[in-house]
Design a protein around this motif. Structure first.
Motif, short mmCIF file in Angstrom:
data_model
loop_
_atom_site.label_atom_id
_atom_site.label_comp_id
_atom_site.label_asym_id
_atom_site.label_seq_id
_atom_site.Cartn_x
_atom_site.Cartn_y
_atom_site.Cartn_z
N VAL A 269 -27.14 -36.25 -35.75
CA VAL A 269 -26.94 -37.69 -35.93
C VAL A 269 -27.60 -38.11 -37.24
CG1 VAL A 269 -27.40 -39.98 -34.96
CG2 VAL A 269 -26.93 -38.06 -33.41
N PRO A 270 -26.85 -38.72 -38.18
CA PRO A 270 -25.46 -39.18 -38.09
C PRO A 270 -24.44 -38.25 -38.73
CG PRO A 270 -26.46 -40.17 -40.00
CD PRO A 270 -27.51 -39.24 -39.40
N ASP A 271 -24.84 -37.05 -39.16
CA ASP A 271 -23.92 -36.17 -39.90
C ASP A 271 -22.69 -35.80 -39.08
OD1 ASP A 271 -25.77 -36.28 -41.91
OD2 ASP A 271 -26.68 -34.33 -41.46
N ASP A 272 -22.91 -35.45 -37.81
CA ASP A 272 -21.81 -35.05 -36.94
C ASP A 272 -21.37 -36.16 -35.98
OD1 ASP A 272 -21.96 -32.41 -37.98
OD2 ASP A 272 -23.58 -31.95 -36.57
N LEU A 273 -22.29 -37.06 -35.67
CA LEU A 273 -22.02 -38.11 -34.68
C LEU A 273 -22.76 -39.38 -35.07
CD1 LEU A 273 -20.85 -38.81 -31.76
CD2 LEU A 273 -23.17 -38.29 -30.94
N SER A 274 -22.04 -40.48 -35.12
CA SER A 274 -22.66 -41.79 -35.33
C SER A 274 -22.91 -42.45 -33.98
CB SER A 274 -21.78 -42.68 -36.19
OG SER A 274 -21.73 -42.21 -37.52
N VAL A 275 -24.03 -43.14 -33.87
CA VAL A 275 -24.39 -43.81 -32.61
C VAL A 275 -24.86 -45.23 -32.92
CG1 VAL A 275 -25.87 -43.79 -30.56
CG2 VAL A 275 -25.09 -41.61 -31.56
N ILE A 276 -24.33 -46.17 -32.15
CA ILE A 276 -24.76 -47.57 -32.28
C ILE A 276 -25.04 -48.12 -30.88
CG2 ILE A 276 -22.37 -48.45 -32.26
CD1 ILE A 276 -23.30 -50.64 -34.21
N GLY A 277 -26.09 -48.92 -30.77
CA GLY A 277 -26.47 -49.47 -29.48
C GLY A 277 -26.26 -50.97 -29.41
N PHE A 278 -26.86 -51.56 -28.37
CA PHE A 278 -26.77 -53.01 -28.15
C PHE A 278 -28.04 -53.46 -27.44
CE2 PHE A 278 -25.47 -57.12 -26.93
CZ PHE A 278 -24.22 -57.44 -27.44
N ASP A 279 -28.74 -54.41 -28.00
CA ASP A 279 -29.94 -55.04 -27.44
C ASP A 279 -30.98 -55.30 -28.53
OD1 ASP A 279 -29.20 -55.42 -24.79
OD2 ASP A 279 -30.03 -53.50 -24.12
N HIS A 280 -31.31 -54.22 -29.31
CA HIS A 280 -32.37 -54.26 -30.31
C HIS A 280 -33.74 -54.34 -29.63
CE1 HIS A 280 -34.25 -55.98 -34.25
NE2 HIS A 280 -34.26 -54.65 -34.23
N VAL A 281 -33.99 -53.37 -28.73
CA VAL A 281 -35.32 -53.26 -28.14
C VAL A 281 -36.23 -52.55 -29.14
CG1 VAL A 281 -34.41 -53.21 -25.79
CG2 VAL A 281 -34.75 -51.05 -27.01
N PRO A 282 -37.56 -52.70 -29.03
CA PRO A 282 -38.47 -52.09 -30.00
C PRO A 282 -38.27 -50.58 -30.16
CG PRO A 282 -39.66 -53.66 -28.67
CD PRO A 282 -38.29 -53.55 -28.06
N GLU A 283 -37.89 -49.89 -29.09
CA GLU A 283 -37.70 -48.44 -29.16
C GLU A 283 -36.60 -48.05 -30.13
OE1 GLU A 283 -39.45 -49.34 -25.10
OE2 GLU A 283 -38.02 -50.26 -26.49
N CYS A 335 -25.77 -44.25 -38.23
CA CYS A 335 -24.32 -44.30 -38.42
C CYS A 335 -23.96 -43.87 -39.84
CB CYS A 335 -23.78 -45.71 -38.17
SG CYS A 335 -23.91 -46.26 -36.46
N ALA A 336 -22.87 -43.13 -39.95
CA ALA A 336 -22.37 -42.68 -41.25
C ALA A 336 -20.87 -42.43 -41.12
CB ALA A 336 -23.10 -41.41 -41.69
N ALA A 337 -20.24 -42.07 -42.22
CA ALA A 337 -18.82 -41.74 -42.18
C ALA A 337 -18.61 -40.52 -41.29
CB ALA A 337 -18.31 -41.46 -43.59
N PRO A 338 -17.45 -40.39 -40.65
CA PRO A 338 -17.20 -39.24 -39.78
C PRO A 338 -17.15 -37.94 -40.57
CG PRO A 338 -15.18 -40.49 -40.12
CD PRO A 338 -16.29 -41.30 -40.72
#
Length: 356
Positions: A269-283, A335-338
Motif C-alpha cells: 500500500v499504495p503501490d499495489d493497492l490504494s485504501v481510503i477510509g471514512f471517519d478520520h479517527v486519530p488512528e 492512495c496512488a495510481a493503480p
C-alpha cells in the motif's frame, strides 16, 4: 459530641449531625428551599463539602423528578464512539448537566433493539434524556427525550444528528476514480438499517455510475467495527484472481484492517493497492502509510447532539431537529495510481483460513 463519620457512604443524617441541624433542614438546603437562615445554609454547605456528601441519583430523581444527568448510549467503545464522547463531554462544560456513558462492551452481535433495553434501565430514575449512537430502531421506546446520532434509516421521527454520508462516500470513490482506478472494492458497514450505511454505499454506487463504471457486487463485502469480520472480508476481496486495485472502506477501522491484511498477503500500500477510509479517527494519521480518509466531524456530532438535547430538556424547540454536518476529503499517502500490472497474492495466508 458528634460522632466521627466512618469511611462508609456519607448520608444526609451524617450531614445533619455534623452541622447540628435537622435532616429536614439539610433537605431544604439541598433543594434550595426557603425558610433556612443564611448562616445555617452556609454551615450546612460547608459540612457537605467537608464530608464529600452527594445524594444518590435515584434519591435526587424521587425528590425533584430530575437527575440533571444525560446518558450517552453506545453499543461499544470503539474509535468512532470514543471521539464522539469527547465532543459530548465538551458540550457538558456549558450547562449544569452531568454525563453517564452506557455500553454493552460490544459483546456478541449487534442485536436489534439494544437501545430499548438500555433506555428502560436508565430512564426515569438515572437520566433526564439520552443520546443514542447508531440506534437499530427508528422510534426507541423511552420516557425521556432522545436524540439519535447516525440514525436508523427511518429515524426522521425524532431529533437526529448525522454527517453528509452520501457526499462523503461519493468524494472517496471519485478520488480513487481520478487516480485511474476502476476495480474499486467496497467494505460496507453493517447493519444496512443504519442510515449512514445505506448512504455510503449509495454514494459509492453513484460515483461509479457517473464515471461509467459498472457496479460489480463481487467487489462489495460487509465489514464493520469487529476486526475479525473486516479481516475476513478484506481477505476475500484480495484473494480474487482479478482483485481490486483500490478499496473504499466505510469506516477507518476497516480501512486500517485492509492495509494490515494487504501487508500480510504481500500486497504493498499504495503501490499495489490504494485504501481510503471514512471517519478520520486519530488512528488514521498514525497508520503506515498514513490513511487517506473522509473526515466527518465526529466530536462535533457528539457536541451538537448534547446541545440539542439540553434545548429540548429546557422546554425549547431546537433551531434544527435534523442536523447534517459536512464531510471532506483528507488526502494522505495510502492512495496512488493503480499498478500497471496486478501482482499475484504472495502472503502466507493467501489460501486457506485467514489468520487473525
Amino acid at each position: 459530641m458528634v460522632s466521627e463519620v466512618t469511611n462508609s457512604r456519607v448520608t444526609i443524617r451524617d450531614v445533619a449531625a455534623r452541622a447540628g441541624v435537622s435532616v429536614a433542614t439539610v433537605s431544604k438546603v439541598l433543594n434550595n428551599r426557603y425558610g433556612v437562615a443564611a448562616a445555617t445554609v452556609a454551615r450546612v454547605r460547608e459540612v457537605i463539602a467537608e464530608l464529600g456528601f452527594e445524594s444518590s441519583l435515584v434519591a435526587r430523581s424521587l425528590r425533584n423528578h430530575r437527575t440533571n444527568v444525560i446518558g450517552v448510549l453506545v453499543w461499544a467503545i470503539e474509535p468512532f464512539s470514543a471521539e464522539l464522547l469527547k465532543g459530548a463531554e465538551r458540550a457538558m462544560r456549558d450547562n449544569d448537566y452531568e454525563l453517564v456513558v452506557y455500553s454493552a462492551g460490544g459483546v456478541g452481535p449487534r442485536d436489534l433493539g439494544w437501545e430499548n433495553r438500555y433506555l428502560s434501565r436508565l430512564s426515569g430514575t438515572l437520566i433526564d434524556g439520552a443520546v443514542l449512537v447508531t440506534p437499530t430502531v427508528s422510534a426507541p421506546r423511552s420516557d425521556v427525550p432522545v436524540v439519535a446520532v447516525d440514525p436508523h434509516t427511518a429515524g426522521e421521527d425524532g431529533p437526529t444528528v448525522g454527517a453528509d454520508n452520501f457526499r462523503g462516500a461519493r468524494m472517496a470513490t471519485e478520488h480513487l476514480l481520478s487516480l485511474g482506478h476502476r476495480r474499486i472494492g467496497f467494505l460496507g458497514r453493517p447493519p444496512r438499517d443504519l442510515k449512514s450505511s445505506q448512504e455510503r454505499e449509495d454514494g459509492y454506487r453513484s460515483a461509479l455510475a457517473a464515471a461509467g463504471v459498472a457496479f460489480d457486487p463481487g467487489l462489495v463485502r460487509a465489514a464493520g467495527y469487529q476486526e475479525d469480520v473486516s479481516r475476513q472480508a478484506v481477505h476475500e476481496l484480495l484473494s480474487q484472481p482479478d482483485r481490486p486495485t483500490a478499496i473504499f472502506a466505510a469506516n477507518d477501522l476497516s480501512a486500517l484492517v485492509a492495509m494490515d491484511e494487504a501487508t500480510t498477503l504481500g500486497i504493498r500500500v499504495p503501490d499495489d493497492l490504494s485504501v481510503i477510509g471514512f471517519d478520520h479517527v486519530p488512528e488514521s494519521m498514525m497508520a503506515d502509510p498514513p490513511l487517506t480518509t473522509i473526515e466527518q466531524p465526529i466530536q462535533l456530532l457528539g457536541r451538537r447532539a448534547v446541545e440539542m438535547l439540553v434545548e429540548i430538556l429546557a422546554g425549547n424547540e431546537p433551531a434544527e431537529t435534523h442536523v447534517r454536518l459536512p464531510t471532506r476529503l483528507v488526502e494522505r499517502a495510502s492512495c496512488a495510481a493503480p499498478p500497471k500490472v496486478v501482482r499475484p497474492v504472495t502472503g502466507s495466508s493467501a489460501s486457506g483460513s485467514v489468520q487473525v
